[in-house]
Scaffold this motif. Structure first.
Motif, mmCIF file in Angstrom:
data_model
loop_
_atom_site.group_PDB
_atom_site.id
_atom_site.type_symbol
_atom_site.label_atom_id
_atom_site.label_comp_id
_atom_site.label_asym_id
_atom_site.label_seq_id
_atom_site.Cartn_x
_atom_site.Cartn_y
_atom_site.Cartn_z
ATOM 1 N N SER A 111 -9.167 -16.966 0.078
ATOM 2 C CA SER A 111 -9.684 -16.107 1.149
ATOM 3 C C SER A 111 -8.625 -15.079 1.511
ATOM 4 C CB SER A 111 -10.050 -16.927 2.389
ATOM 5 O OG SER A 111 -8.901 -17.437 3.015
ATOM 6 N N ALA A 112 -9.078 -13.960 2.055
ATOM 7 C CA ALA A 112 -8.149 -12.909 2.473
ATOM 8 C C ALA A 112 -7.227 -13.409 3.581
ATOM 9 C CB ALA A 112 -8.923 -11.685 2.943
ATOM 10 N N LYS A 113 -7.760 -14.240 4.490
ATOM 11 C CA LYS A 113 -6.960 -14.774 5.584
ATOM 12 C C LYS A 113 -5.811 -15.619 5.052
ATOM 13 C CE LYS A 113 -7.188 -17.802 9.616
ATOM 14 N NZ LYS A 113 -8.063 -18.678 10.455
ATOM 15 N N ASN A 114 -6.100 -16.526 4.122
ATOM 16 C CA ASN A 114 -5.054 -17.369 3.553
ATOM 17 C C ASN A 114 -4.016 -16.537 2.812
ATOM 18 O OD1 ASN A 114 -6.080 -19.810 4.473
ATOM 19 N ND2 ASN A 114 -7.423 -20.061 2.692
ATOM 20 N N PHE A 115 -4.487 -15.521 2.084
ATOM 21 C CA PHE A 115 -3.552 -14.697 1.313
ATOM 22 C C PHE A 115 -2.575 -13.973 2.236
ATOM 23 C CE2 PHE A 115 -2.334 -10.555 -0.409
ATOM 24 C CZ PHE A 115 -1.681 -10.954 -1.561
ATOM 25 N N PHE A 116 -3.108 -13.286 3.243
ATOM 26 C CA PHE A 116 -2.231 -12.491 4.101
ATOM 27 C C PHE A 116 -1.350 -13.363 4.990
ATOM 28 C CE2 PHE A 116 -5.332 -9.156 3.052
ATOM 29 C CZ PHE A 116 -4.457 -8.134 2.704
ATOM 30 N N SER A 117 -1.854 -14.521 5.405
ATOM 31 C CA SER A 117 -1.028 -15.394 6.234
ATOM 32 C C SER A 117 0.127 -15.989 5.447
ATOM 33 C CB SER A 117 -1.881 -16.515 6.842
ATOM 34 O OG SER A 117 -2.394 -17.367 5.827
ATOM 35 N N ASN A 118 -0.018 -16.093 4.135
ATOM 36 C CA ASN A 118 1.029 -16.682 3.319
ATOM 37 C C ASN A 118 1.884 -15.662 2.577
ATOM 38 O OD1 ASN A 118 0.680 -19.791 3.303
ATOM 39 N ND2 ASN A 118 -1.395 -19.032 3.043
ATOM 40 N N TYR A 119 1.362 -14.450 2.394
ATOM 41 C CA TYR A 119 2.093 -13.486 1.558
ATOM 42 C C TYR A 119 2.412 -12.190 2.295
ATOM 43 C CZ TYR A 119 3.684 -12.497 -3.199
ATOM 44 O OH TYR A 119 4.452 -12.280 -4.322
ATOM 45 N N VAL A 120 2.211 -12.172 3.607
ATOM 46 C CA VAL A 120 2.452 -10.952 4.369
ATOM 47 C C VAL A 120 3.923 -10.533 4.324
ATOM 48 C CG1 VAL A 120 2.855 -12.142 6.569
ATOM 49 C CG2 VAL A 120 1.931 -9.802 6.554
ATOM 50 N N SER A 121 4.826 -11.497 4.085
ATOM 51 C CA SER A 121 6.254 -11.166 4.021
ATOM 52 C C SER A 121 6.552 -10.166 2.912
ATOM 53 C CB SER A 121 7.081 -12.442 3.800
ATOM 54 O OG SER A 121 6.883 -13.355 4.836
ATOM 55 N N VAL A 122 5.938 -10.371 1.739
ATOM 56 C CA VAL A 122 6.183 -9.459 0.616
ATOM 57 C C VAL A 122 5.614 -8.075 0.938
ATOM 58 C CG1 VAL A 122 5.669 -9.006 -1.802
ATOM 59 C CG2 VAL A 122 6.285 -11.313 -1.070
ATOM 60 N N ILE A 123 4.454 -8.050 1.567
ATOM 61 C CA ILE A 123 3.864 -6.758 1.958
ATOM 62 C C ILE A 123 4.805 -6.034 2.913
ATOM 63 C CG2 ILE A 123 1.916 -5.673 3.120
ATOM 64 C CD1 ILE A 123 0.225 -8.082 2.192
ATOM 65 N N ALA A 124 5.382 -6.760 3.864
ATOM 66 C CA ALA A 124 6.321 -6.155 4.810
ATOM 67 C C ALA A 124 7.553 -5.617 4.100
ATOM 68 C CB ALA A 124 6.726 -7.187 5.865
ATOM 69 N N ILE A 125 8.065 -6.363 3.132
ATOM 70 C CA ILE A 125 9.242 -5.919 2.383
ATOM 71 C C ILE A 125 8.946 -4.626 1.632
ATOM 72 C CG2 ILE A 125 10.732 -6.482 0.418
ATOM 73 C CD1 ILE A 125 10.487 -9.451 1.346
ATOM 74 N N VAL A 126 7.787 -4.574 0.976
ATOM 75 C CA VAL A 126 7.408 -3.380 0.214
ATOM 76 C C VAL A 126 7.264 -2.174 1.142
ATOM 77 C CG1 VAL A 126 5.596 -2.326 -1.192
ATOM 78 C CG2 VAL A 126 6.326 -4.684 -1.652
ATOM 79 N N VAL A 127 6.614 -2.370 2.297
ATOM 80 C CA VAL A 127 6.442 -1.268 3.251
ATOM 81 C C VAL A 127 7.792 -0.776 3.760
ATOM 82 C CG1 VAL A 127 5.559 -0.669 5.541
ATOM 83 C CG2 VAL A 127 4.127 -1.955 3.939
ATOM 84 N N LEU A 128 8.682 -1.707 4.103
ATOM 85 C CA LEU A 128 10.021 -1.327 4.565
ATOM 86 C C LEU A 128 10.779 -0.549 3.500
ATOM 87 C CD1 LEU A 128 11.062 -4.648 6.350
ATOM 88 C CD2 LEU A 128 10.754 -2.441 7.467
ATOM 89 N N TYR A 129 10.689 -1.019 2.259
ATOM 90 C CA TYR A 129 11.424 -0.363 1.184
ATOM 91 C C TYR A 129 10.897 1.039 0.924
ATOM 92 C CZ TYR A 129 13.506 0.599 -3.342
ATOM 93 O OH TYR A 129 14.198 1.186 -4.365
ATOM 94 N N LEU A 130 9.574 1.179 0.841
ATOM 95 C CA LEU A 130 8.988 2.502 0.575
ATOM 96 C C LEU A 130 9.265 3.467 1.727
ATOM 97 C CD1 LEU A 130 5.569 1.517 -1.041
ATOM 98 C CD2 LEU A 130 7.664 2.285 -2.192
ATOM 99 N N GLY A 131 9.228 2.958 2.954
ATOM 100 C CA GLY A 131 9.562 3.809 4.089
ATOM 101 C C GLY A 131 11.008 4.282 4.026
ATOM 102 N N ALA A 132 11.907 3.371 3.663
ATOM 103 C CA ALA A 132 13.318 3.750 3.541
ATOM 104 C C ALA A 132 13.543 4.714 2.386
ATOM 105 C CB ALA A 132 14.171 2.491 3.353
ATOM 106 N N ARG A 133 12.809 4.516 1.290
ATOM 107 C CA ARG A 133 12.929 5.439 0.148
ATOM 108 C C ARG A 133 12.513 6.847 0.556
ATOM 109 N NH1 ARG A 133 15.548 6.094 -3.797
ATOM 110 N NH2 ARG A 133 13.877 7.262 -4.802
ATOM 111 N N THR A 134 11.468 6.929 1.358
ATOM 112 C CA THR A 134 11.003 8.240 1.825
ATOM 113 C C THR A 134 12.071 8.917 2.685
ATOM 114 O OG1 THR A 134 8.721 7.449 1.817
ATOM 115 C CG2 THR A 134 9.181 9.435 3.092
ATOM 116 N N TYR A 135 12.775 8.129 3.471
ATOM 117 C CA TYR A 135 13.787 8.686 4.379
ATOM 118 C C TYR A 135 15.097 9.008 3.656
ATOM 119 C CZ TYR A 135 17.019 9.055 8.304
ATOM 120 O OH TYR A 135 17.962 9.489 9.190
#
Length: 536
Positions: A465-489
């Motif tokens: 389920s989408a709920k199980n996926f995001f509750s367990n893997y949201v950390s990687v999504i956060a890391i990717v967002v942080l990295y791409l944001g920093a790359r842009t800056y």
């Protein structure tokens, strides 16, 4: 430059932030932190900082999911990774004892974007771990009484870990020494006493031996084994804190190698032998294990209770409580130092740079305390086991990312050292395990991040389920967002060129006569002598 238009100068500045930081070496070596911690403190923090509910409670959840052989192999694999990461930390921390250590090593040897994503990911990791440790105190206290609601216990122990940090670095160091000493001494009692109970030496039952290993080694097959890895990683996270405290030690060349050298002792005693004691005494299908339908107790408490040794069961529960509190304390400490290091890198608001005369970084300390304690109240409307699973899955992914970046920074450091014509003999301390340990840790971190993706998509015992996926893997999504944001800056190259790395910027230089003053009298002096005998 004077003839250039103002907007051109501004654009040039905005696109070269990362390179300016790199070449100026602005990595916060000189901060307002005070060097009040000694070899004794660093060694005991390395020994005991990660001994919390991951071992005492989480091992029960792992036993039920993976079986006795599954949990034992899981701790061996996770232990080998910690051992590898610790050697990378040791070499870097001696030469560059910086606040927010591995974040600044990553910025120095990998890239500013990677440092930004690692720094904030690790700060989230610390906050989530504080919340996890505090929220589970209600489970521990439930062994003795149900008179107070969960929220009351959370509030009480939130106050306890807060007080341990606000009284200053020296008080914090002594609390960690006492807590680690209790945990270290008790695990020896656990090992010998549970060997006796398994052999039938207790009144509660006859010999057990390896009955559970033979009858059901993997309770849910290979997928069950994979499912124990997040808990094993979560349980063993914390050894990297010896790199953080190096910035507040008098002589990292003396204290850090000793802390690294003690890792094998903690791995073998606390985890591998401790896990084995659980597997030979507790049925993996016991309904009272943490996360199951019964009382949600620690497997160690269950072992003593079923052996009819109530005194040891109570003592075990008391040690679990001490472990949870001291682990929460070290993670508040780590979170406040991590955000201070980020501020010195220009990656957090400048207000977080400051510490008082006693070395307490108040802005970071207050923020870490408020968020860490506040998240613990998730326990009020959800079961402790569910909250534990959510938070430990998120923190294990942050931890894997952190361990991987530490190993990568070590590899890049050595390559830069050689590329600039320097010899390994010039290092104040070098790991005999390089390069094999660094590559071992890095590769396994990448593999287990993929494994956790598989478990997030197809969780054990639950439909996808989408709920199980995001509750367990949201950390990687956060890391990717942080990295791409920093790359842009930050822009610039993906990697810092080896020849552009300033190896002497913010480096700690040592002289042969530089030794740490060791107390010769009193209890403190005796403690130093005992530690020297154990770990040298």
């Amino acid at each position: 430059m004077e003839d250039q238009p103002e907007h051109s100068v501004s654009n040039e500045k905005s696109t070269a932030v990362g390179e300016r930081q790199l070449h100026r070496g602005d990595y916060g070596a000189e901060t307002e932190l005070q060097r009040h911690l000694s070899t004794r403190h660093v060694t005991m923090i390395a020994l005991g900082s990660s001994i919390g509910m991951g071992l005492w409670l989480g091992s029960g959840k792992s036993l039920a999911s993976g079986g006795p052989v599954g949990i034992f192999l899981g701790y061996i694999l996770a232990g080998s990774m910690v051992w590898a990461v610790s050697h990378s930390i040791g070499e870097l921390a001696v030469l560059y004892p910086l606040p927010s250590a591995f974040v600044q090593w990553t910025g120095k040897f990998v890239s500013p974007s990677a440092a930004f994503s690692l720094g904030w990911a690790y700060w989230f990791n610390y906050i989530l771990t504080v919340a996890n440790e505090i929220q589970v105190t209600s489970v521990v206290m439930g062994f003795w009484t149900d008179d107070l609601p969960n929220a009351a216990w959370i509030t009480i122990f939130w106050a306890v870990v807060t007080l341990a940090n606000v009284f200053g670095v020296k008080v914090f160091g002594e609390i960690e020494v006492v807590g680690a000493s209790i945990k270290f001494g008790w695990i020896i009692v656990v090992i010998f006493s549970l060997i006796v109970t398994s052999a039938g030496g207790a009144p509660g039952h006859g010999p057990i031996g390896f009955r559970y290993w033979n009858s059901d080694p993997f309770t849910h097959g290979f997928k069950g084994f994979l499912s124990v890895m997040p808990t094993c990683i979560f349980a063993m996270a914390g050894s990297e804190n010896c790199g953080l405290v190096a910035a507040e030690t008098r002589n990292p060349r003396r204290s850090v190698p000793r802390a690294v050298g003690s890792i094998w002792l903690r791995l073998s005693l606390f985890y591998i032998l401790g896990a084995m004691m659980v597997t030979i005494n507790v049925d993996p299908h016991n309904k009272d294990l943490f996360g199951q339908s019964g009382t949600n107790a620690s497997p160690f408490v269950i072992a003593y209770r079923e052996a009819r040794l109530p005194a040891l069961a109570h003592m075990m529960n008391a040690v679990i409580l001490i472990s949870v509190v001291t682990t929460g304390t070290i993670y508040i400490y780590s979170g406040s130092r991590n955000i201070l290091g980020l501020a010195h890198l220009g990656m957090a608001p400048k207000q977080f740079k400051h510490a008082d005369d006693s070395g307490r970084p108040w802005p970071g300390l207050v923020l870490s305390i408020i968020l860490g304690g506040g998240l613990a109240y998730l326990n009020v409307k959800n079961s402790s086991a569910d909250v534990f699973s959510w938070l430990s899955n998120m923190t294990s992914l942050f931890t894997l990312f952190g361990w991987g970046m530490i190993c990568l920074a070590h590899i890049r450091f050595r390559h830069a050292w050689h590329a600039q014509g320097r010899s390994d003999s010039d290092l104040p301390w070098k790991s005999w395990t390089y390069p094999y340990s660094a590559w071992w840790g890095l590769i396994w971190c990448m593999v287990l991040i993929v494994v956790e993706f598989y478990l997030a998509v197809w969780p054990l015992g639950l439909p996808p389920s989408a709920k199980n996926f995001f509750s367990n893997y949201v950390s990687v999504i956060a890391i990717v967002v942080l990295y791409l944001g920093a790359r842009t800056y930050y822009r610039g190259p993906w990697w810092i060129k080896l020849t552009d790395i300033d190896l002497d910027a913010n480096r700690r230089f040592y002289v042969d006569t530089e030794i740490e003053k060791v107390p010769e009298k009193g209890l403190r002096g005796k403690a130093e002598k005992v530690l020297g005998f154990l770990f040298n």
